[in-house]
Design a protein around this motif. Sequence first.
Motif, PDB file in Angstrom:
ATOM      1  N   UNK A 119       6.506   3.052  10.591  1.00 54.94           N
ATOM      2  CA  UNK A 119       6.671   3.775   9.330  1.00 54.94           C
ATOM      3  C   UNK A 119       5.658   3.227   8.340  1.00 54.94           C
ATOM      4  N   UNK A 120       5.080   4.111   7.550  1.00 55.53           N
ATOM      5  CA  UNK A 120       4.235   3.645   6.449  1.00 55.53           C
ATOM      6  C   UNK A 120       4.683   4.352   5.177  1.00 55.53           C
ATOM      7  N   UNK A 121       4.585   3.638   4.075  1.00 54.81           N
ATOM      8  CA  UNK A 121       4.973   4.191   2.786  1.00 54.81           C
ATOM      9  C   UNK A 121       4.220   3.459   1.692  1.00 54.81           C
ATOM     10  N   UNK A 122       4.141   4.102   0.542  1.00 58.15           N
ATOM     11  CA  UNK A 122       3.479   3.497  -0.600  1.00 58.15           C
ATOM     12  C   UNK A 122       4.507   2.844  -1.503  1.00 58.15           C
ATOM     13  N   UNK A 123       4.078   1.793  -2.150  1.00 58.53           N
ATOM     14  CA  UNK A 123       4.919   1.029  -3.049  1.00 58.53           C
ATOM     15  C   UNK A 123       4.195   0.940  -4.385  1.00 58.53           C
ATOM     16  N   UNK A 124       4.911   1.082  -5.493  1.00 54.40           N
ATOM     17  CA  UNK A 124       4.273   0.960  -6.801  1.00 54.40           C
ATOM     18  C   UNK A 124       5.231   0.324  -7.798  1.00 54.40           C
ATOM     19  N   UNK A 125       4.650  -0.110  -8.905  1.00 51.68           N
ATOM     20  CA  UNK A 125       5.459  -0.551 -10.044  1.00 51.68           C
ATOM     21  C   UNK A 125       4.950   0.221 -11.254  1.00 51.68           C
ATOM     22  N   UNK A 126       4.210  -0.385 -12.127  1.00 53.01           N
ATOM     23  CA  UNK A 126       3.659   0.348 -13.264  1.00 53.01           C
ATOM     24  C   UNK A 126       2.183   0.651 -13.087  1.00 53.01           C
ATOM     25  N   UNK A 127       1.577   0.108 -12.062  1.00 58.39           N
ATOM     26  CA  UNK A 127       0.140   0.257 -11.871  1.00 58.39           C
ATOM     27  C   UNK A 127      -0.207   0.903 -10.543  1.00 58.39           C
ATOM     28  N   UNK A 128      -1.152   0.299  -9.838  1.00 59.32           N
ATOM     29  CA  UNK A 128      -1.650   0.878  -8.590  1.00 59.32           C
ATOM     30  C   UNK A 128      -0.627   0.850  -7.459  1.00 59.32           C
ATOM     31  N   UNK A 129      -0.938   1.656  -6.425  1.00 59.43           N
ATOM     32  CA  UNK A 129      -0.063   1.738  -5.259  1.00 59.43           C
ATOM     33  C   UNK A 129      -0.584   0.827  -4.152  1.00 59.43           C
TER      34      UNK A 129
END
Length: 159
Positions: free
Chosen positions: A78-88
């Motif tokens: 599985x692959x997925x993107x993770x972010x907070x307030x900035x880049x992924x």
Amino acid sequence: MNPRRKKRLGIISAIFVGMALTIGLIIYALNQNMDLFYTPTELVNGKSGVKPEVGQRLRIGGMVVEGSVSRDPSSLRVSFDLHDVGPKVTIVYDGILPDLFREGQGIVAQGVLIDPTTIEAFEVLAKHDEEYMPPEVAEAMKKTHEPLQYTKEQKQGSL
């Protein structure tokens, strides 16, 4: 130097070298097992001006980006993107994801940095808020703890 002093000096020197070796091995072991925690912004921009190196073990926490979960139909990859307030940052994981994992949910992944914005995770933990309650428990509490219905007069009388 008499033999007695030589013997004492030898014992003290051996103790000193043994302690130095023990402390060195402890520090080496701690460095090998230390996983620093990053957010996606800290990973990309650096934490206190220092960016992690490719191949470094680390932990990263953030929110799973909506619509970014991609599953390989022939394996558990599985692959997925993770972010907070900035880049992924992209997380790649080969295994069974936790039951609480979903898009828009906070997670913590532990893995190895394989390029500046990609992590090969070997553990994914899904986070939940403090108010989380398993459905069975919530249903049981709803049945046993019916909210008390007060009339206006009862409320004023209790004040």
